[in-house]
Write an enzyme that holds these catalytic residues in place. Structure first.
Site, mmCIF file in Angstrom:
data_model
loop_
_atom_site.group_PDB
_atom_site.id
_atom_site.type_symbol
_atom_site.label_atom_id
_atom_site.label_comp_id
_atom_site.label_asym_id
_atom_site.label_seq_id
_atom_site.Cartn_x
_atom_site.Cartn_y
_atom_site.Cartn_z
ATOM 1 N N ASP A 1 31.297 23.486 -7.803
ATOM 2 C CA ASP A 1 30.104 24.078 -8.319
ATOM 3 C C ASP A 1 30.417 23.926 -9.883
ATOM 4 O OD1 ASP A 1 28.012 25.521 -9.008
ATOM 5 O OD2 ASP A 1 28.458 27.762 -8.619
ATOM 6 N N ASP B 1 20.164 29.098 -6.574
ATOM 7 C CA ASP B 1 20.425 30.447 -6.452
ATOM 8 C C ASP B 1 19.564 31.190 -5.684
ATOM 9 O OD1 ASP B 1 23.178 28.851 -6.650
ATOM 10 O OD2 ASP B 1 22.673 30.626 -9.100
#
Length: 689
Positions: free
Chosen positions: A446, A512
């Site tokens: 990430d 997301d």
């Protein structure tokens, strides 16, 4: 077959691909100029094309030949692809061609400045498998120079409508189509990452192209840091697109003997619309970008939405035991497992398991997951650090920063400088140790914030390139040390999506936002360039944690099944009937995923009343239909399928009815969507003898 040929008398090169041709020649002053890009033509036909000459319209407007790499020299007033400043302040460049090499399907055209010790090589590469042309540029300095721009290529595109994607966090890849103004239109990211707000590609057409018809020219940049594409329509209606790494306001210093190579800026032409352009890009990514394109991506479970930072060995084990019963093949533990990471306030950089949650380390949990028959993956964020961490207290100089300026925190974190060799060595050491000591199979890598105060004292703007290349080299080194390791690219969702990062990763967490209704348009935009086998998509809880929208579980399953299927959410709170439904859909997905992940994709319809996507392989076609809202009085008509063998016969798995490919293409198939909003269907059409 693809080929590159040279006509010496005309000083012209012809690049031929299976379905297109591209030609360039040297002008009288040795400037490489664009000649042709379009449908296939032979060398004799291209050499017979009239050679364009600079036209003087007035003393205020001269139309030069279109450059293959525009520079500041003569009456050129458009955006330069190469901007250089020599030691004496000179900025104009005048070329001499010193030769070329054709090595199979790779052309290297070598140029030097007529006076200054500047060498430039223009690279072109074609492939037998597709119509994509790769281009990049290498600059070498014989004396100190400053580069304020080094683009990979300039493309001349005879179209006046541009297609692109724009958006933001949790709303990535929204497709836009608009007339190209007579101006310079800049698509860019100044964020140090590819960004949620834009993506480095464009498609051009004459305004009349559709999914299955019309000429389309497209170009995409393979770079995961800051970038810029400049589209220029001049007053004579010529359209060019120059693009490469970096953005306005940065510059790079080259010392004598140093060189710099740009990333690939690839292009493709098709006569068959946006869908055909997308399939060309998908095939190129599979054949020449992804490290393991022939693998089937496993169904994964991710723990984030179930536990957020409240991670423990017991809670993860409980989730794993349910996940395997659903048919999950890869269990991924997300953020919260390390250091003092009980929130996003602290712990980033301290990559040791939290003793309170994992008293014996990670290995017992990993072994349990392996015994259940699943692979084990772990969330990491190697490029980031919390100020409240042991790492930052020990190495405050490791972050991007500028002297005498504040260090801005976003998400309570700072960016580690991956241009520094000591940072790279530290990152590889702990990542390697995690894999080796725990038997890990997978990293979710990430990157949860863009760059601010992008300084590296003593190194100028080189960090804009070196950081991204440091990320690449660390991933490459990890994969070499652990050939079985697979990596997922993530940046708060889709903030780092491009062909550069895909060279080192296996799939992308594209957003997301797991709301199935929103995901339809996000996945639609993603598919314009990138294939479904790279597109991670989750089935999660409702109300959705991002949008608070409630949608049926089957609808959520069907939307996620159009990519690399994954499951999220708090499985411990799911009812027995919900678990049974998801297990049923996972089983169906595992039957059709070869076609979804490796088949040819056709976007048949897109809109709130109906979005329909088809994937076609040799043996079957899989059709997804989704309706977000049902207009009053709307009676859906049959959907015409594409890509099928017209003489083959296909059996509908819903009812056993057999159709010919021709009838499915000409008359279509009834989706029989349930009435109401958030309706969906999956149809499997198996080829029968």
């Amino acid at each position: 077959m693809s080929s590159i040929t040279f006509a010496a008398t005309e000083r012209l090169w012809l690049l031929s691909t299976p379905n297109s041709a591209y030609a360039l020649r040297l002008a009288d002053d040795d400037t490489p100029t664009h000649v042709y890009w379009g449908a296939p033509l032979g060398l004799a036909e291209v050499t017979a094309l009239p050679e364009s000459r600079p036209r003087l319209i007035s003393s205020f407007e001269t139309v030069p030949d279109p450059d293959e790499l525009a520079v500041a020299a003569g009456p050129r007033f458009g955006p330069p692809s190469l901007a250089v400043r020599f030691a004496d302040g000179t900025t104009a460049v005048e070329w001499t061609c010193v030769g070329h090499e054709i090595d199979g399907n790779h052309l290297a055209l070598r140029l030097t400045d007529r006076h200054y010790p500047l060498d430039v090589t223009l690279h072109y590469r074609v492939h037998d498998s597709d119509d994509v042309i790769e281009r990049w540029t290498t600059v070498s300095a014989g004396e100190p120079i400053t580069l304020s721009r080094l683009d990979s290529a300039s493309w001349t595109m005879p179209g006046h409508r541009v297609s692109y994607v724009a958006g933001g966090w949790s709303a990535e890849y929204q497709v836009h189509r608009t007339e190209v103004p007579v101006a310079e239109t800049v698509f860019t990211s100044r964020r140090g990452i590819t960004s949620h707000q834009a993506n480095p590609w464009v498609m051009l057409d004459a305004g009349d192209a559709g999914e299955d018809h019309g000429e389309v020219w497209s170009a995409a940049l393979a770079w995961s840091g800051s970038w810029r594409l400049t589209l220029h329509r001049d007053p004579t209606d010529r359209v060019t697109c120059t693009g490469g790494f970096g953005h306005d306001g940065v510059s790079w210093q080259l010392a004598a003997g140093e060189s710099l190579t740009s990333p690939v800026f690839a292009g493709v032409y098709t006569r068959d619309g946006f869908g055909a352009a997308s399939r060309q890009w998908h095939g190129f990514v599979r054949a020449h970008v992804l490290p393991h394109p022939d693998e089937l991506r496993p169904v994964l479970y991710n723990s984030w939405e179930a536990t957020t930072f409240d991670v423990s060995e017991a809670s993860q084990r409980a989730l794993a035991e349910i996940a395997v019963s659903l048919g999950v093949e890869l269990f991924v533990m997300d953020d919260g497992w390390f250091g003092a990471r009980r929130s996003d306030m602290a712990g980033l950089g301290d990559w040791q398991p939290y003793p309170g949650a994992f008293p014996n380390g990670l290995r017992p949990l990993v072994d349990d997951v392996h015994r259940l028959g699943m692979l084990f993956g772990l969330w990491v964020e190697p490029e980031m650090v919390n100020p409240d961490s042991d790492l930052y207290r020990a190495h405050p100089d490791w972050v991007l920063h500028q002297e005498n300026r504040r260090r801005t925190t976003l998400r309570n974190q700072l960016v580690l400088n991956f241009g520094r060799p000591d940072v790279l060595e530290w990152a590889f050491e702990w990542l390697d140790r995690l894999v080796t000591e725990n038997g890990l199979d997978y990293f979710k890598w990430d990157c949860n914030r863009p760059f601010t105060e992008p300084g590296w004292p003593g190194h100028g703007d080189q960090l804009w390139i070196d950081h991204t290349r440091g990320v690449y080299s660390t991933m490459e080194r990890l994969r070499a040390a652990h050939p079985g390791l697979r990596i997922e690219a993530c940046s708060g969702g889709g903030g780092r999506t491009d062909m550069g990062i895909m060279t080192y990763t296996d799939q992308v967490w594209i957003s997301d936002n797991t709301d199935a209704a929103d995901r339809i348009s996000i996945q639609h935009g993603y598919s314009q360039i990138y294939p479904a086998q790279t597109m991670g998509a989750w089935i999660t809880d409702c109300p959705n944690p991002t949008t608070a929208r409630t949608t049926p579980l089957l609808f959520r399953c069907h939307v996620a099944m159009a990519g690399v299927l994954a499951v999220g959410g708090n499985l411990t709170s799911w009812s027995a009937s919900d678990r049974s439904l998801v297990a049923e859909q996972v089983a169906l997905y595992r039957k059709i995923r070869s076609t979804v992940q490796h088949g040819r994709q056709y976007r048949l319809a897109h809109g709130p009343a109906l979005t329909c996507v088809e994937y076609v392989s040799v043996d079957e076609a899989v059709v997804f239909g989704w309706r977000i809202t049902e207009p009053f009085g709307h009676r859906p008509t049959p959907v015409r399928l594409a890509g099928l063998d017209p003489v083959a016969r296909y059996e509908d798995s819903r009812n056993g009815v057999v159709y010919t490919g021709a009838s499915l293409r000409e008359r279509g198939i009834d989706l029989d969507l349930p009435r109401g909003d958030h309706a969906s269907v999956v149809i499997r059409l198996r080829r029968v003898s």
